[in-house]
Enzyme design. Sequence first.
Site, short mmCIF file in Angstrom:
data_model
loop_
_atom_site.label_atom_id
_atom_site.label_comp_id
_atom_site.label_asym_id
_atom_site.label_seq_id
_atom_site.Cartn_x
_atom_site.Cartn_y
_atom_site.Cartn_z
N GLN A 253 0.87 -1.18 0.00
CA GLN A 253 0.00 0.00 0.00
C GLN A 253 0.90 1.22 0.00
O GLN A 253 1.40 1.65 1.04
CB GLN A 253 -0.93 -0.05 1.21
CG GLN A 253 -1.79 -1.32 1.25
CD GLN A 253 -2.82 -1.39 0.12
OE1 GLN A 253 -3.65 -0.51 -0.02
NE2 GLN A 253 -2.74 -2.44 -0.70
N GLY B 38 -11.90 2.73 3.85
CA GLY B 38 -10.95 1.90 3.10
C GLY B 38 -9.99 2.73 2.25
O GLY B 38 -10.12 3.95 2.13
N HIS B 39 -9.05 2.03 1.64
CA HIS B 39 -8.02 2.73 0.86
C HIS B 39 -8.60 3.41 -0.38
O HIS B 39 -9.54 2.92 -0.98
CB HIS B 39 -6.85 1.81 0.48
CG HIS B 39 -7.20 0.55 -0.22
ND1 HIS B 39 -6.26 -0.38 -0.57
CD2 HIS B 39 -8.39 0.03 -0.61
CE1 HIS B 39 -6.86 -1.40 -1.16
NE2 HIS B 39 -8.13 -1.17 -1.19
N ASN B 40 -8.01 4.59 -0.68
CA ASN B 40 -8.37 5.36 -1.87
C ASN B 40 -9.75 5.99 -1.82
O ASN B 40 -10.22 6.53 -2.83
CB ASN B 40 -8.25 4.50 -3.14
CG ASN B 40 -6.84 3.99 -3.31
OD1 ASN B 40 -6.57 2.81 -3.15
ND2 ASN B 40 -5.92 4.88 -3.57
N SER C 153 -11.89 2.89 -2.56
CA SER C 153 -12.02 3.62 -3.82
C SER C 153 -13.37 4.28 -4.03
O SER C 153 -13.66 4.77 -5.13
CB SER C 153 -11.71 2.71 -5.02
OG SER C 153 -10.39 2.23 -4.92
#
Lengths: 354, 354, 354
Positions: free
Chosen positions: C204, C245-247, C265
């Site tokens: 990541q 969460g990521h992004n 995302s």
Amino acid sequence: MGMTVASTPPYKLCDLVDGLEVTIQGDPNCLIENVSTIHQSKPGSITFLTNPAYRKYLATTQASAIILTEEDGKDFVGNAVICQQPYYVYAKIANYFVKKINQTKGVHATAVVGEHCQIDPTATIAPNCVIGDRVQIAANVRIGPGTIIGNEVTIKANTQLDAHVVIYDQVEIGERVRISSGAVIGSDGFGFANYLGAWHKVPQLGSVVIGDDVDIGANTMIDRGAIDHTVIEDGVKLDNHIQIGHNVRVGAHTIIAGCVGIAGSTVIGKHCMIGGASILVGHITLADHVVITGGTGVSKSIHEPGVYSSGVVGAIPNHEFRKNNARFYRLDKLFDRVKALELAVKSYEEKMDG
Amino acid sequence: MGMTVASTPPYKLCDLVDGLEVTIQGDPNCLIENVSTIHQSKPGSITFLTNPAYRKYLATTQASAIILTEEDGKDFVGNAVICQQPYYVYAKIANYFVKKINQTKGVHATAVVGEHCQIDPTATIAPNCVIGDRVQIAANVRIGPGTIIGNEVTIKANTQLDAHVVIYDQVEIGERVRISSGAVIGSDGFGFANYLGAWHKVPQLGSVVIGDDVDIGANTMIDRGAIDHTVIEDGVKLDNHIQIGHNVRVGAHTIIAGCVGIAGSTVIGKHCMIGGASILVGHITLADHVVITGGTGVSKSIHEPGVYSSGVVGAIPNHEFRKNNARFYRLDKLFDRVKALELAVKSYEEKMDG
Amino acid sequence: MGMTVASTPPYKLCDLVDGLEVTIQGDPNCLIENVSTIHQSKPGSITFLTNPAYRKYLATTQASAIILTEEDGKDFVGNAVICQQPYYVYAKIANYFVKKINQTKGVHATAVVGEHCQIDPTATIAPNCVIGDRVQIAANVRIGPGTIIGNEVTIKANTQLDAHVVIYDQVEIGERVRISSGAVIGSDGFGFANYLGAWHKVPQLGSVVIGDDVDIGANTMIDRGAIDHTVIEDGVKLDNHIQIGHNVRVGAHTIIAGCVGIAGSTVIGKHCMIGGASILVGHITLADHVVITGGTGVSKSIHEPGVYSSGVVGAIPNHEFRKNNARFYRLDKLFDRVKALELAVKSYEEKMDG
């Protein structure tokens, strides 16, 4: 207990039940080394039976003794502890098998303690704790490593905070409370006022008051009140990962399973049971003795004791689920269609009868 | 890798794929400085394509190289790494671009270490850690700042615990495990026996055993077993904010997304996938290779591999939702009404035929 | 404020509203000692009215002053602060009653600070903090006890991190941000590539960027991006126990209640409101000014402003619930049955008409 009781296992069966309302069937002097489950029991262990599905293991259990109701004990030929509440009696007996860890009392050299604190000499403050000013910590309190206690916090006797607990300023904690790691007590409630499109913080001026004999699970958090306090009454048991909003009151002896969220200002009665992952909206009231099954969304007050549920539970194959799920969104129209059919059928009835 | 590989970017494309089952299409010596997404790629970067919706960007990507399947690479004229599993190959290549942080090995002066511990000299214990008695920490283990390790914990080689992790007494952790901040492993399971209206704690005498190559996300928690252990088998990947109750077993190579709750004594098979925010009740079993879609409530055992779902998903405008939602509560009556209609229609059929 | 304003309660009413767009009705010099709720108000306190259900308490309130709209103030005979946004005005007034805690500025002796850091002399670094290398901490920043800051983190002026926050490497935090205890910012996103049945970590490589005036609740976590950054824009307010969460990108001035999960995302617009315990799947987009009611599962992008919902909410007695719940799983078949009935009725209609 008598003077001759062993301080480490094995224990005599009769010593383990000393002071409990039970009768022993079989050999009161049989030696017990540990506990086991009924389906994976071994000689030297004590086990218990509460789940009827496990009654079949009675015939084959290897345990040296088993805790049973009178009913279940009737045909059992081994050593048994006969009582009305086998799980409660098991809980008391299991206490003998908790591994004792020596903890040096007093304040560890690495702990940082503020000014004007009253810390009882029998209390244990573990390494790397940070304790604010004007904190009162009573007899036999144990504070785990790395735990942070804010200013003007009060912690009563025999309470245990595990590692990495955070207690914000002014929180009051009763006697014999247990708080697990990662719990956060007294963080600001979620109050923001919108003004011209931006959110402005509403100061959270209340605190949190926790009664006696409360258990709080890991990473559970309890927000401080906006004006008055958030209150957790005596004997409440909270599992892990619970979120309790500001100004909530949880009534005495209520038990709440993991992952539950309770929004602000909701009042829960005494002796309630709230199943895991349930969500309660804010500003509602639950009566005493209300049971909420797991995964329920409670959006209105509940005034009568009883068991309540919502949601759609029960996983099914995805291809079937998707069909039903799609239908849900046409449910309102379906009711209209059924109504139209009923009218049509009624009109035929009238015609045919007419 | 060969002796001439650069230790910092840029890397030659051929060096990045050394040891992987791929073929290079185009210039194997092109220089790669970093990674990028396919839709925001820049010269000097390597990217990948797995989502068919992004195939349109192949024509315009600025990346210096792209990881593709043979199929996607057919008409691509730039530099490409052709392979069967582009996402896996990307994962391996991306490792070269992880920022290296120098960490001094050994035990930091501010860490507090108990008695009779075995800490390998290649292990790193960061500032303000607290480690109990009789703890075993193997080679190349890295313990982040402020992390708390209880008594008699075992941590095997090459495992990494980030900052502010809590490991309770007696927990066993395998090799190459990664645990993120705020995770709590081995807190007491939620066991209370009711006696005359009050809840009495049931001692939690088991521990937690974590296999090799397990990943545990931030603020995820795993309770210790009541009698036997809670077990996380090899290769399990747990996202953030997951709650795993006592005596749960998660089978090898199962992956669980964020915010999932698993109640006590449930057994999950190997190679399962559990979508985010799903809830599993206690005392059930999931077979190997079961997939649970996000937001599902699983209330019964699942004995066959497959994809399973529940709930009602898909947000719609609130005024439509409220109508359907209200209808749900009259669903049982609707079935009765349809049954009555069917009987009426059948009776007309008979009359008309008769 | 003028030179003569008291620095501790009681305050004159006119001093409390200095600088706010309000008019005072009654005695501007009345003394205010604290705040209270309208239904439990006491002499000496100031309260406010926003909830119409509480209007009945206007007649009996004991408060020395009350914050009201012009409409509500018409018939009120006591001291009142008349304004357009009573809750906003209350928020500003309540700030005067926040208990001031003296904090010694500077870096506490027990804090561990890495190399090449720039820490403004007006910043406060509390006991047992651990700060990495090349960290920049601006004026008046306050870092609570036991908080961990990774390498190359930037924290701008007037930001406050409470106790036990974890900030991973390279995270950027804006001005006037508040982060509560247990929050974890910048932990690895959940990215794994499957290869031959085992899951392989996808590095990541992005970070987290947090704008100005953001509030982040206790035990909330925000994962770092896989390639690009996870972004929380200016003025966002996040309650406790949220998983991002990521992004993900959360647009400016969006407010999100507790226990919400947002998968990777997903992009949320500006000025959105997301109710508690809602779940958003990954890779979707929400327009500006979208409102999601509590407990909703959002599985598709929402392109228009408005209020959206899903799920089945509203707890009912369990024995009724179970009947409806069971019916849900036969919903698809019910639609078929209704369709068959409609055809049958239509055919009779034709016969009877024919």
